[in-house]
Design an enzyme around this catalytic site. Structure first.
Site, short mmCIF file in Angstrom:
data_model
loop_
_atom_site.label_atom_id
_atom_site.label_comp_id
_atom_site.label_asym_id
_atom_site.label_seq_id
_atom_site.Cartn_x
_atom_site.Cartn_y
_atom_site.Cartn_z
N ASP A 11 0.88 -1.15 0.00
CA ASP A 11 0.00 0.00 0.00
C ASP A 11 0.93 1.21 0.00
OD1 ASP A 11 -2.44 1.53 0.36
OD2 ASP A 11 -1.78 1.84 2.42
N ASP A 13 0.09 5.12 0.98
CA ASP A 13 -0.05 6.09 2.07
C ASP A 13 -0.08 5.37 3.42
OD1 ASP A 13 -0.20 8.12 0.15
OD2 ASP A 13 -2.37 7.90 -0.01
N ASP A 19 1.02 9.57 5.70
CA ASP A 19 -0.38 9.70 5.30
C ASP A 19 -0.95 11.00 5.85
OD1 ASP A 19 -2.85 9.08 4.22
OD2 ASP A 19 -3.22 7.35 5.51
N SER A 20 -2.09 11.40 5.32
CA SER A 20 -2.78 12.60 5.80
C SER A 20 -4.28 12.37 5.74
CB SER A 20 -2.42 13.80 4.92
OG SER A 20 -3.27 14.90 5.23
N ASP A 21 -4.99 12.74 6.79
CA ASP A 21 -6.45 12.66 6.78
C ASP A 21 -7.04 13.61 5.75
OD1 ASP A 21 -6.51 10.71 8.75
OD2 ASP A 21 -6.71 12.16 10.38
N TYR A 23 -5.62 14.04 2.74
CA TYR A 23 -5.07 13.55 1.48
C TYR A 23 -3.71 14.17 1.18
CZ TYR A 23 -9.77 11.77 0.79
OH TYR A 23 -10.96 11.12 0.96
N GLN A 56 -6.63 5.91 -4.46
CA GLN A 56 -6.36 7.35 -4.56
C GLN A 56 -7.66 8.08 -4.91
OE1 GLN A 56 -3.57 9.04 -3.78
NE2 GLN A 56 -2.74 7.10 -3.05
N CYS A 101 -16.63 0.63 -7.72
CA CYS A 101 -15.77 -0.02 -8.72
C CYS A 101 -15.27 -1.35 -8.17
CB CYS A 101 -14.60 0.90 -9.05
SG CYS A 101 -13.53 1.18 -7.62
N ARG A 104 -11.20 -0.66 -6.09
CA ARG A 104 -10.94 -0.02 -4.81
C ARG A 104 -10.84 -1.07 -3.71
NH1 ARG A 104 -10.90 4.72 -2.24
NH2 ARG A 104 -11.72 4.82 -0.14
#
Length: 190
Positions: A11, A13, A19-21, A23, A56, A101, A104
């Protein structure tokens, strides 16, 4: 099957980069977790094929463009090359959860994409993630599962302990990607 015995599916992020809450929206915001680039290079140097499978949804939400994502991935690849390694392939899902989809995570579509593009034998793959959806995707294809505590991993670990799934006992846990490399590569990774 390929002549390569070991495949690594990462993976992005929370495993490779911070990572960021809100994005990770730009190349300047994309910052590797300390030790992750060296760990990826070590896997590559040891003969593993390194791939990345990343949700993403920021693209689908309009927070950043595919061009920006490609630039982030170019930065990742450049840093890994400088460390002497290679990222063979990167698959990403640009969709939001509402798009329903099949690529994901937790659905395994990204992993199947990687298999088609690289000849990856998913049963011989090691998947490293920081979320339950990463692990669910890996479980769906029979990959060996590793959880890192970086990113959202500590929260995921607590969730698996409080409400374990049928496969939770098979999840290997380390602090970060460097810890996974130390466990899987042993003396090769210093």
């Amino acid at each position: 099957m390929s002549s390569v015995d070991r495949w690594l599916i990462l993976d992005r992020d929370g495993v490779i980069n911070v990572d960021s809450d809100h994005y990770v929206r730009s190349v300047s915001e994309w910052q590797p977790i300390p030790g992750s680039i060296d760990a990826i290079a070590a896997f590559s140097k040891a003969g593993w094929v390194v791939t990345v499978a990343t949700n993403q949804s920021g693209i689908g939400r309009g927070y950043f463009s595919r061009r920006t994502l490609y630039a982030m991935h170019a930065k990742l690849r450049k840093l890994v090359r400088r460390a002497g390694g290679d990222v063979a392939e990167i698959a990403f899902c640009p969709h939001t959860p509402d798009d329903e989809c099949d690529c994901r995570k937790p659905k395994p579509g990204l992993l199947y994409q990687l298999a088609r593009r690289t000849g990856l034998d998913l049963k011989n793959a090691v998947l490293v993630g920081d979320s339950e959806r990463d692990l669910e995707a890996g479980e769906a294809v029979g990959a060996e599962l590793w959880l890192v505590r970086s990113g959202k991993g500590q929260m995921t670990e607590a969730g698996l302990q409080s409400a374990p799934s049928a496969w939770a006992a098979r999840v290997n846990v380390r602090d970060n990607l460097s810890g996974v490399a130390q466990s899987l590569l042993g003396g090769v990774y210093a």
